[in-house]
Design a protein around this motif. Sequence first.
Motif, PDB file in Angstrom:
ATOM      1  N   GLU A 207      -8.606   4.717   6.818  1.00  0.00           N
ATOM      2  CA  GLU A 207      -9.084   3.686   5.890  1.00  0.00           C
ATOM      3  C   GLU A 207      -8.760   2.314   6.467  1.00  0.00           C
ATOM      4  O   GLU A 207      -7.675   2.113   7.013  1.00  0.00           O
ATOM      5  CB  GLU A 207      -8.419   3.839   4.520  1.00  0.00           C
ATOM      6  CG  GLU A 207      -8.710   5.165   3.837  1.00  0.00           C
ATOM      7  CD  GLU A 207      -8.008   5.291   2.496  1.00  0.00           C
ATOM      8  OE1 GLU A 207      -7.472   4.261   2.020  1.00  0.00           O
ATOM      9  OE2 GLU A 207      -8.003   6.396   1.934  1.00  0.00           O
TER      10      GLU A 207
ATOM     11  N   VAL B 111      -9.037  -2.110   5.934  1.00  0.00           N
ATOM     12  CA  VAL B 111      -9.263  -3.290   5.095  1.00  0.00           C
ATOM     13  C   VAL B 111      -9.233  -4.501   6.020  1.00  0.00           C
ATOM     14  O   VAL B 111      -8.335  -4.621   6.857  1.00  0.00           O
ATOM     15  CB  VAL B 111      -8.184  -3.442   4.007  1.00  0.00           C
ATOM     16  CG1 VAL B 111      -8.379  -4.734   3.229  1.00  0.00           C
ATOM     17  CG2 VAL B 111      -8.202  -2.246   3.062  1.00  0.00           C
TER      18      VAL B 111
ATOM     19  N   THR C  68       0.816  -1.217   0.000  1.00  0.00           N
ATOM     20  CA  THR C  68       0.000   0.000   0.000  1.00  0.00           C
ATOM     21  C   THR C  68       0.849   1.267   0.000  1.00  0.00           C
ATOM     22  O   THR C  68       0.303   2.367  -0.074  1.00  0.00           O
ATOM     23  CB  THR C  68      -0.927   0.024   1.230  1.00  0.00           C
ATOM     24  OG1 THR C  68      -0.136   0.159   2.424  1.00  0.00           O
ATOM     25  CG2 THR C  68      -1.764  -1.247   1.321  1.00  0.00           C
TER      26      THR C  68
END
Length: 257
Positions: free
Chosen positions: A197, A199, A48
């Motif tokens: 964010e 995940v 990322t």
Amino acid sequence: QKSGSNKMAIDKSVIDKQRVAASFSRAASSYDRAASLQRDVGAALLATLPATMTGLAVDIGCGTGFITGRLLQEHPALALVALDLADGMLQTVQQHYPTVRCVRADMEQLPLATESADWLLSSLALQWATEITHCFAEWRRVLKPGGRLLCSTFLPGTLRELEQCWRTVDDAVHVNRFVDQNTLVAALQAAGFAQVETVQATHTQYYPQLRALAIDLKAIGAHNMNPGQPAGLTGKQRWASLQAAYELLRHERGLPA
């Protein structure tokens, strides 16, 4: 190496940091052989990152240095600090990457100047924090304005098969407790992080026998260190009962975890 100090009163309801450090120090020599999941998660975290990174990056809970090594190789312009509570892990990092500055410290009490770091990375270490909100506030303190934090941690449900099978044997705590995702996000926001964010992913590993799972957990130093754990060694009869319960979950690929 700098030593972080913890002057807080000892609370028996929380994780014993000295035990955690000692366990991971003992596991330093065996860690890499058993840490395939840790490498997979670390690689996903690294994927990322932007193509170019500069400034100061801190690898919090660096372990044997998987992330540190990748950063050193792929982003040579970065200044790197590898930080861990376990001396044995830091010694391994220093042997492999002698140019990296290694710092022994508690991730909840970073011996770093305010607004000194451009990047904070932490993979599968946060579960050893005593107070998540305080930990994130400390991480936010050392980040420069515009700095970025990238971290991964285990969520509830990790080792659920092992926890489920132990419940058929006794009522003691056998699996480490994990903080849920909503609590983590709320703690990040409370600490002042913006643009959070998340995940979520499920990784399943399969073992030929239960003992192989137990050996892996011991090899990476991540065995049960939570309050409420049973005292003394696991008796043969209790171990046999645990094995019998786990066998009921056997998949064609082996025992799932």
